[in-house]
Write an enzyme that holds these catalytic residues in place. Sequence first.
Site, PDB file in Angstrom:
ATOM      1  N   ASN A 140     -10.251  -2.713   2.534  1.00 25.05           N
ATOM      2  CA  ASN A 140      -9.952  -2.738   1.101  1.00 25.05           C
ATOM      3  C   ASN A 140     -11.232  -2.466   0.313  1.00 25.05           C
ATOM      4  OD1 ASN A 140      -7.209  -3.299   1.224  1.00 25.05           O
ATOM      5  ND2 ASN A 140      -7.455  -5.507   1.015  1.00 25.05           N
ATOM      6  N   HIS A 182       0.827  -1.217   0.000  1.00 23.75           N
ATOM      7  CA  HIS A 182       0.000   0.000   0.000  1.00 23.75           C
ATOM      8  C   HIS A 182       0.857   1.259   0.000  1.00 23.75           C
ATOM      9  CE1 HIS A 182      -3.899  -2.083   0.822  1.00 23.75           C
ATOM     10  NE2 HIS A 182      -3.103  -2.958   1.393  1.00 23.75           N
ATOM     11  N   TYR A 195       0.886  -4.093  12.008  1.00 28.66           N
ATOM     12  CA  TYR A 195       0.826  -2.671  11.652  1.00 28.66           C
ATOM     13  C   TYR A 195       1.618  -1.803  12.617  1.00 28.66           C
ATOM     14  CZ  TYR A 195      -2.687  -3.924   8.184  1.00 28.66           C
ATOM     15  OH  TYR A 195      -3.322  -4.456   7.103  1.00 28.66           O
TER      16      TYR A 195
HETATM   17 FE1  HDE Z   1      -2.506  -4.790   5.447  1.00 26.69          FE
HETATM   18  N1  HDE Z   1      -0.685  -4.041   5.923  1.00 26.69           N
HETATM   19  N2  HDE Z   1      -1.878  -6.636   5.986  1.00 26.69           N
HETATM   20  N3  HDE Z   1      -4.254  -5.610   4.797  1.00 26.69           N
HETATM   21  N4  HDE Z   1      -3.116  -3.020   4.830  1.00 26.69           N
HETATM   22  C1  HDE Z   1      -0.302  -2.767   5.788  1.00 26.69           C
HETATM   23  O1  HDE Z   1       0.831  -1.505   7.413  1.00 26.69           O
HETATM   24  C2  HDE Z   1      -0.799  -6.896   6.730  1.00 26.69           C
HETATM   25  C3  HDE Z   1      -4.628  -6.914   4.897  1.00 26.69           C
HETATM   26  C4  HDE Z   1      -4.359  -2.673   4.400  1.00 26.69           C
HETATM   27  O2  HDE Z   1      -3.197   3.577   4.024  1.00 26.69           O
HETATM   28  C5  HDE Z   1       1.031  -2.477   6.419  1.00 26.69           C
HETATM   29  O3  HDE Z   1       1.191   0.716   7.749  1.00 26.69           O
HETATM   30  C6  HDE Z   1      -0.764  -8.288   7.097  1.00 26.69           C
HETATM   31  C7  HDE Z   1      -6.048  -7.055   4.713  1.00 26.69           C
HETATM   32  C8  HDE Z   1      -4.395  -1.275   4.030  1.00 26.69           C
HETATM   33  O4  HDE Z   1      -1.506   3.328   5.393  1.00 26.69           O
HETATM   34  C9  HDE Z   1       1.416  -3.826   7.050  1.00 26.69           C
HETATM   35  C10 HDE Z   1      -1.864  -8.846   6.512  1.00 26.69           C
HETATM   36  C11 HDE Z   1      -6.508  -5.784   4.491  1.00 26.69           C
HETATM   37  C12 HDE Z   1      -3.123  -0.794   4.281  1.00 26.69           C
HETATM   38  C13 HDE Z   1       0.232  -4.692   6.674  1.00 26.69           C
HETATM   39  C14 HDE Z   1      -2.562  -7.802   5.834  1.00 26.69           C
HETATM   40  C15 HDE Z   1      -5.383  -4.900   4.536  1.00 26.69           C
HETATM   41  C16 HDE Z   1      -2.342  -1.900   4.778  1.00 26.69           C
HETATM   42  C17 HDE Z   1       2.037  -1.847   5.502  1.00 26.69           C
HETATM   43  C18 HDE Z   1      -2.292 -10.296   6.529  1.00 26.69           C
HETATM   44  C19 HDE Z   1      -7.955  -5.359   4.206  1.00 26.69           C
HETATM   45  C20 HDE Z   1      -2.618   0.608   4.050  1.00 26.69           C
HETATM   46  C21 HDE Z   1       2.142  -0.398   5.900  1.00 26.69           C
HETATM   47  C22 HDE Z   1      -2.499 -10.811   7.796  1.00 26.69           C
HETATM   48  C23 HDE Z   1      -8.800  -5.564   5.346  1.00 26.69           C
HETATM   49  C24 HDE Z   1      -2.981   1.525   5.166  1.00 26.69           C
HETATM   50  C25 HDE Z   1       1.361  -0.291   7.101  1.00 26.69           C
HETATM   51  C26 HDE Z   1      -2.517   2.931   4.838  1.00 26.69           C
HETATM   52  C27 HDE Z   1      -1.021  -1.797   5.184  1.00 26.69           C
HETATM   53  C28 HDE Z   1       0.153  -5.974   7.075  1.00 26.69           C
HETATM   54  C29 HDE Z   1      -3.752  -8.042   5.082  1.00 26.69           C
HETATM   55  C30 HDE Z   1      -5.533  -3.494   4.313  1.00 26.69           C
HETATM   56  C31 HDE Z   1       2.722  -4.414   6.603  1.00 26.69           C
HETATM   57  C32 HDE Z   1       0.308  -8.968   7.914  1.00 26.69           C
HETATM   58  C33 HDE Z   1      -6.858  -8.354   4.782  1.00 26.69           C
HETATM   59  C34 HDE Z   1      -5.582  -0.505   3.493  1.00 26.69           C
HETATM   60  O5  HDE Z   1       1.500  -3.735   8.447  1.00 26.69           O
END
Ligand code: HDE
Length: 703
Positions: A159, A86, A373
């Site tokens: 999402n 993202h 996060y």
């Molecule tokens: Fe994320 N995801 N994600 N994700 N995600 C990040 O956090 C992660 C997942 C989502 O505008 C990271 O600050 C894992 C689902 C958005 O700043 C990180 C797993 C959904 C954003 C991270 C998921 C999301 C992130 C990278 C699986 C929809 C951007 C930078 C378990 C519900 C937020 C950060 C923004 C960002 C980890 C799966 C949505 C690496 C481990 C499911 C919208 O922490």
Amino acid sequence: MAKTPSKRAPAPKAAAAPSSVGVGGETHQTASAADARLTTNHGVPLSDDQNSLKAGPRGPSLLEDFVLREKIQHFDHERIPERIVHARGSAAHGYFELTKSLARFTRAKILTEVGKRTDVFTRFSTVAGGAGSVDTPRDVRGFAVKFYTVEGNWDLVGNNIPVFFIQDAIKFPDLIHAVKMEADRGYPQAASAHDTFWDFIGLMPEATHMIMWAMSDRTLPRSLRMMEGFGVNTFRLLNDKDEPTFVKFHWRPKLGTQSTCWDEAVKIAGADPDFHRRDLHEAIAAGAFPEWEFGVQLLTQAEADALPFDILDATKLIPEELHPIEVVGRMVLDRNPDNFFAETEQSAFLPTNVPPGIDFSEDPLLQGRLFSYQDTQLSRLGTVNFHQLPINQAKGCPFQNMQRDGHMQMQIPKGRANYEPNSLAAGGEDGGPREDPQGGFRSASLQAEGPKARLRAESFADHYSQARLFFRSQTPIEQAHIASALVFELPKCSFEHVRARILANLQNVDPDLATRVADGLSASLPGASAPAAKPFDMDPSPALRIVGKYPDTLQGRTLAILVTDGADRAVVTGVRAAAEAEGATVKIVAPKVGGVTLKDGKRLAADGQLAGAPSVLFDAVALVLSTDGCAQLLRESAAVDFVSNAFVHLKAIGFTPQAQPLLDRAGVAPDAAIVDMSGGAKPFIVSARGRQWDREPKVRTLA
Ligand code: HDE
């Protein structure tokens, strides 16, 4: 010794002083209004910001020059690590307003105080590309909302698709490694159409449902303002008695969910890599504030148990037809950030940010996210104090505890008592801050028992029923788009055995889909792969469609009028007035940006020059040309492309009779949305309210 004078005049004494936002979120000025002098970061006024300190006019620069060193050093460190996923995002401020109380289900004030407006900061993003990638790849979009509630920040980090690729957080690094640039070659950027992604997907049947969504038009949003949002994971609400209710969160755009065509998205990437960012910024700047309904699906444990799938499995959705979405609020985005870095880039969203009354479920994907996060901010923002950055601060209430120090401590805590309990703080033994057993955050009291083991629940074994549900719920045109997207993506995977594996998995979704994709690849169709659990049929869910769901409207859309010298002003004015009356933005496109001289001898200014303003950037186009102007455009490939692309991207084209040769050159065949405007602009404007799906089979072969 000669000193090269600054070419610029010194700042006038009365000029507005530079300002910055203070730690407390308040605006304060770094210099008084009467003193607009440049200073170093430590406040030392500068006499010369044009020349470094040298030993003689042509001599070496001196180490002593702290002004130069500070400026260059700050610049050298301007970038911070981008988000691992993202990374590319665009954001805006706004407010959330509750329209219906959920007090029966939760004690969270944000969901019980009807009519109260709470500030929000919302960031939309693509997933796979780097921060400098384009806005329109085929990709899932992030939809992250930070509510600054009176009980602490609530970050709903969702999402634009209600399900996810994987069921357990432990596979997330693998998924992201597979989709991002390949390890050895560093490409492709922001694209799923490559070997490693499809290799991983073929081996992870649980991803099949998400693949159906990813290959649908949902991953080609027309605008960030036209996307649905989903919390994806199941959460819990807890009421005053701590009774839990399962909840799924939904955002529904007032403008409807709308998409571009794939060919169009590809061309937009070249014409305007910032298409979505610009669109959001310009809409808000123009006062056309995007708005979403906020909805919930609420389920008791018994209702959840009765479903034929597990609500803890993030690869599953709950069809609206089974459990309706109740609209309980709205979000309006009405203010652009002042500074992209300080706000959009430094914003940190944490699914762990929940106010009392909202709690997590045991969804193993969510459970992993609860760690990730907070952790990722430490490498990205570099300090445990990232919550003190203005954009991340809890603005709706104070934050206070005994945590101290750390990199970039931006507060100056007072007093001796930095431990709890203590009797030294004001108030003696009752001196705060203290726990609040009644109003504070409490987790749902749930039994958790079982063997300590690395397990996947049996109820997670069905990987295909909902992929089938999604595919079979689509209109024929959307089904054709899914099949065609697969036919586009899979040839970018060079391994035949991987393509065959995907086809074998698709057999479990829908044999007709598998056949169409195999035909499109000119590949033989393998038998179905052995599913872990036999898929079953669910009743189609029309709510999962886009086509037919969005309103027929020009609201929020942009219409271009291509003009040449000698064009008729009355027609231009008529089209503009009719389009604007329906809420569209109108742009004048001309061969030269300086504009044209119309038939009445007067000038008309242009908003864009033809080659730089191709029709992919607009939702409909009108050609208001003179005979001579049209003759000149016939020799202009940008003009021919302007028209032919509008045609193949299924847009309405209005024209004056003088433009007929250009329509012919562009290969435009007449249909209901190719409208002669001799009789007025209205019929064209009516056709421009939607996309001409009927035209599609005539302009491209769909799988
Ligand atoms: Fe994320 N995801 N994600 N994700 N995600 C990040 O956090 C992660 C997942 C989502 O505008 C990271 O600050 C894992 C689902 C958005 O700043 C990180 C797993 C959904 C954003 C991270 C998921 C999301 C992130 C990278 C699986 C929809 C951007 C930078 C378990 C519900 C937020 C950060 C923004 C960002 C980890 C799966 C949505 C690496 C481990 C499911 C919208 O922490």
